[in-house]
Design a protein around this motif. Sequence first.
Motif, PDB file in Angstrom:
ATOM      1  N   VAL A 187      17.702  17.151 -77.147  1.00 55.41           N
ATOM      2  CA  VAL A 187      18.260  16.647 -78.370  1.00 55.41           C
ATOM      3  C   VAL A 187      18.244  16.122 -79.206  1.00 55.41           C
ATOM      4  CG1 VAL A 187      21.034  17.455 -78.533  1.00 55.41           C
ATOM      5  CG2 VAL A 187      19.885  17.875 -76.075  1.00 55.41           C
ATOM      6  N   ALA A 188      18.501  16.354 -80.385  1.00 55.93           N
ATOM      7  CA  ALA A 188      18.018  16.096 -81.545  1.00 55.93           C
ATOM      8  C   ALA A 188      18.878  14.586 -81.827  1.00 55.93           C
ATOM      9  CB  ALA A 188      18.053  16.265 -82.886  1.00 55.93           C
ATOM     10  N   SER A 189      19.438  13.445 -82.283  1.00 56.49           N
ATOM     11  CA  SER A 189      19.898  12.459 -82.348  1.00 56.49           C
ATOM     12  C   SER A 189      20.936  12.744 -83.470  1.00 56.49           C
ATOM     13  CB  SER A 189      19.555  11.189 -82.415  1.00 56.49           C
ATOM     14  OG  SER A 189      18.662  11.324 -84.205  1.00 56.49           O
ATOM     15  N   GLY A 190      22.308  13.052 -83.047  1.00 57.81           N
ATOM     16  CA  GLY A 190      23.021  13.432 -83.914  1.00 57.81           C
ATOM     17  C   GLY A 190      23.752  14.729 -83.769  1.00 57.81           C
ATOM     18  N   SER A 191      22.885  15.347 -82.867  1.00 61.74           N
ATOM     19  CA  SER A 191      23.820  16.384 -82.864  1.00 61.74           C
ATOM     20  C   SER A 191      25.009  16.714 -81.747  1.00 61.74           C
ATOM     21  CB  SER A 191      22.339  17.803 -82.193  1.00 61.74           C
ATOM     22  OG  SER A 191      22.024  16.732 -80.676  1.00 61.74           O
ATOM     23  N   GLN A 192      25.412  17.936 -81.638  1.00 62.01           N
ATOM     24  CA  GLN A 192      26.113  17.868 -80.835  1.00 62.01           C
ATOM     25  C   GLN A 192      25.830  18.418 -79.489  1.00 62.01           C
ATOM     26  OE1 GLN A 192      29.014  20.647 -83.013  1.00 62.01           O
ATOM     27  NE2 GLN A 192      29.411  19.347 -84.748  1.00 62.01           N
ATOM     28  N   PRO A 193      25.509  17.730 -78.795  1.00 61.20           N
ATOM     29  CA  PRO A 193      24.564  18.804 -77.637  1.00 61.20           C
ATOM     30  C   PRO A 193      25.831  19.705 -76.347  1.00 61.20           C
ATOM     31  CG  PRO A 193      25.360  15.397 -77.030  1.00 61.20           C
ATOM     32  CD  PRO A 193      25.721  15.776 -78.234  1.00 61.20           C
ATOM     33  N   LYS A 194      27.657  19.195 -76.361  1.00 69.31           N
ATOM     34  CA  LYS A 194      27.957  20.215 -76.558  1.00 69.31           C
ATOM     35  C   LYS A 194      28.125  21.924 -76.552  1.00 69.31           C
ATOM     36  CE  LYS A 194      31.680  19.871 -79.890  1.00 69.31           C
ATOM     37  NZ  LYS A 194      32.866  20.082 -80.350  1.00 69.31           N
ATOM     38  N   ASP A 195      27.753  21.660 -78.064  1.00 66.93           N
ATOM     39  CA  ASP A 195      26.923  23.700 -77.996  1.00 66.93           C
ATOM     40  C   ASP A 195      25.495  23.526 -77.121  1.00 66.93           C
ATOM     41  OD1 ASP A 195      28.852  23.416 -80.128  1.00 66.93           O
ATOM     42  OD2 ASP A 195      27.300  22.407 -81.634  1.00 66.93           O
ATOM     43  N   LEU A 196      24.255  22.822 -77.493  1.00 70.70           N
ATOM     44  CA  LEU A 196      24.141  23.380 -75.946  1.00 70.70           C
ATOM     45  C   LEU A 196      23.990  23.776 -75.066  1.00 70.70           C
ATOM     46  CD1 LEU A 196      20.483  23.785 -75.194  1.00 70.70           C
ATOM     47  CD2 LEU A 196      20.652  21.138 -75.391  1.00 70.70           C
ATOM     48  N   ALA A 197      25.097  22.265 -74.028  1.00 69.66           N
ATOM     49  CA  ALA A 197      25.878  22.781 -72.700  1.00 69.66           C
ATOM     50  C   ALA A 197      26.721  23.793 -72.725  1.00 69.66           C
ATOM     51  CB  ALA A 197      26.407  21.656 -72.721  1.00 69.66           C
ATOM     52  N   HIS A 198      27.409  24.722 -73.957  1.00 72.20           N
ATOM     53  CA  HIS A 198      28.009  25.440 -74.366  1.00 72.20           C
ATOM     54  C   HIS A 198      26.848  27.104 -73.576  1.00 72.20           C
ATOM     55  CE1 HIS A 198      30.225  29.308 -74.946  1.00 72.20           C
ATOM     56  NE2 HIS A 198      29.750  29.493 -75.869  1.00 72.20           N
ATOM     57  N   TRP A 199      25.563  26.771 -74.591  1.00 71.24           N
ATOM     58  CA  TRP A 199      24.411  27.631 -74.262  1.00 71.24           C
ATOM     59  C   TRP A 199      23.737  28.037 -72.803  1.00 71.24           C
ATOM     60  CZ3 TRP A 199      20.136  29.368 -73.280  1.00 71.24           C
ATOM     61  CH2 TRP A 199      18.592  29.963 -73.265  1.00 71.24           C
ATOM     62  N   ARG A 200      23.608  26.965 -72.536  1.00 71.74           N
ATOM     63  CA  ARG A 200      23.889  27.292 -71.503  1.00 71.74           C
ATOM     64  C   ARG A 200      24.523  27.705 -70.376  1.00 71.74           C
ATOM     65  NH1 ARG A 200      20.769  20.836 -70.335  1.00 71.74           N
ATOM     66  NH2 ARG A 200      19.067  21.338 -71.320  1.00 71.74           N
ATOM     67  N   ALA A 201      26.191  27.217 -70.778  1.00 72.65           N
ATOM     68  CA  ALA A 201      27.171  27.467 -69.390  1.00 72.65           C
ATOM     69  C   ALA A 201      26.505  28.995 -69.815  1.00 72.65           C
ATOM     70  CB  ALA A 201      28.246  27.647 -70.142  1.00 72.65           C
ATOM     71  N   MET A 202      26.792  29.938 -71.269  1.00 74.62           N
ATOM     72  CA  MET A 202      26.576  31.515 -71.134  1.00 74.62           C
ATOM     73  C   MET A 202      25.564  31.582 -70.527  1.00 74.62           C
ATOM     74  SD  MET A 202      26.725  32.285 -75.364  1.00 74.62           S
ATOM     75  CE  MET A 202      26.511  33.064 -75.761  1.00 74.62           C
ATOM     76  N   LEU A 203      24.472  31.040 -70.491  1.00 77.04           N
ATOM     77  CA  LEU A 203      22.970  31.445 -69.551  1.00 77.04           C
ATOM     78  C   LEU A 203      22.855  32.136 -68.403  1.00 77.04           C
ATOM     79  CD1 LEU A 203      19.987  32.617 -70.063  1.00 77.04           C
ATOM     80  CD2 LEU A 203      19.396  30.298 -69.185  1.00 77.04           C
ATOM     81  N   ALA A 204      23.749  30.832 -68.045  1.00 77.71           N
ATOM     82  CA  ALA A 204      24.478  30.992 -66.457  1.00 77.71           C
ATOM     83  C   ALA A 204      25.733  31.714 -66.174  1.00 77.71           C
ATOM     84  CB  ALA A 204      24.466  29.795 -65.372  1.00 77.71           C
ATOM     85  N   ASP A 205      26.167  32.502 -67.116  1.00 74.80           N
ATOM     86  CA  ASP A 205      27.223  33.488 -66.452  1.00 74.80           C
ATOM     87  C   ASP A 205      26.675  34.668 -66.056  1.00 74.80           C
ATOM     88  OD1 ASP A 205      30.039  35.103 -66.387  1.00 74.80           O
ATOM     89  OD2 ASP A 205      30.734  33.982 -68.889  1.00 74.80           O
ATOM     90  N   ARG A 206      26.262  35.127 -64.731  1.00 73.37           N
ATOM     91  CA  ARG A 206      26.444  36.360 -64.753  1.00 73.37           C
ATOM     92  C   ARG A 206      26.944  37.448 -64.617  1.00 73.37           C
ATOM     93  NH1 ARG A 206      22.422  35.105 -59.165  1.00 73.37           N
ATOM     94  NH2 ARG A 206      21.067  34.412 -60.470  1.00 73.37           N
ATOM     95  N   SER A 207      28.629  37.059 -64.542  1.00 75.99           N
ATOM     96  CA  SER A 207      29.224  38.490 -64.476  1.00 75.99           C
ATOM     97  C   SER A 207      29.242  39.425 -66.037  1.00 75.99           C
ATOM     98  CB  SER A 207      30.230  37.766 -64.080  1.00 75.99           C
ATOM     99  OG  SER A 207      31.358  36.944 -65.134  1.00 75.99           O
ATOM    100  N   ALA A 208      29.074  38.031 -66.859  1.00 69.68           N
ATOM    101  CA  ALA A 208      29.258  38.711 -69.106  1.00 69.68           C
ATOM    102  C   ALA A 208      27.786  39.015 -68.768  1.00 69.68           C
ATOM    103  CB  ALA A 208      29.218  37.340 -69.488  1.00 69.68           C
ATOM    104  N   LEU A 209      26.701  38.681 -67.996  1.00 69.98           N
ATOM    105  CA  LEU A 209      25.273  39.123 -68.045  1.00 69.98           C
ATOM    106  C   LEU A 209      25.533  41.017 -67.898  1.00 69.98           C
ATOM    107  CD1 LEU A 209      22.653  38.958 -69.007  1.00 69.98           C
ATOM    108  CD2 LEU A 209      22.250  37.767 -67.009  1.00 69.98           C
ATOM    109  N   PHE A 210      25.820  41.056 -66.122  1.00 69.32           N
ATOM    110  CA  PHE A 210      25.674  42.246 -65.868  1.00 69.32           C
ATOM    111  C   PHE A 210      26.785  43.057 -66.512  1.00 69.32           C
ATOM    112  CE2 PHE A 210      24.148  39.704 -62.039  1.00 69.32           C
ATOM    113  CZ  PHE A 210      22.910  40.245 -62.420  1.00 69.32           C
ATOM    114  N   ALA A 211      27.543  42.635 -67.043  1.00 66.23           N
ATOM    115  CA  ALA A 211      28.726  43.393 -67.544  1.00 66.23           C
ATOM    116  C   ALA A 211      27.834  44.243 -68.863  1.00 66.23           C
ATOM    117  CB  ALA A 211      30.092  42.618 -67.932  1.00 66.23           C
ATOM    118  N   ARG A 212      27.645  43.313 -69.298  1.00 61.58           N
ATOM    119  CA  ARG A 212      27.063  43.747 -70.913  1.00 61.58           C
ATOM    120  C   ARG A 212      25.997  43.419 -71.513  1.00 61.58           C
ATOM    121  NH1 ARG A 212      31.398  44.050 -75.249  1.00 61.58           N
ATOM    122  NH2 ARG A 212      29.954  45.144 -76.188  1.00 61.58           N
ATOM    123  N   PRO A 213      24.977  43.943 -70.383  1.00 62.87           N
ATOM    124  CA  PRO A 213      23.145  43.118 -71.028  1.00 62.87           C
ATOM    125  C   PRO A 213      22.746  42.535 -71.872  1.00 62.87           C
ATOM    126  CG  PRO A 213      23.616  44.442 -68.884  1.00 62.87           C
ATOM    127  CD  PRO A 213      24.647  44.610 -69.757  1.00 62.87           C
TER     128      PRO A 213
END
Length: 83
Positions: free
Chosen positions: A7-33
């Motif tokens: 993560v670049a300095s001065g960035s918002q790591p919460k955005d990256l954490a949100h992306w990772r949470a989306m990646l891990a969300d299997r129910s959303a993935l299987f509902a509409r891949p």
Amino acid sequence: MKTIITVASGSQPKDLAHWRAMLADRSALFARPGAHHKALLTGARTLYTNKVIDSDDLCDLLELADGALAFAVESMLDINSDE
């Protein structure tokens, strides 16, 4: 493929954490891949545009998104073949 995203300095790591949470969300993935894959791609490109990640990390996130889509499709094919 690299699994640690820098993560670049001065960035918002919460955005990256949100992306990772989306990646891990299997129910959303299987509902509409397809839609979930598109959201992951869009999110990854937004992280890159906002300079939260660099180009190497963008490639990694895009590969992870593609892998998630492939996983969902293969899982759906396995379920259908078991019926």
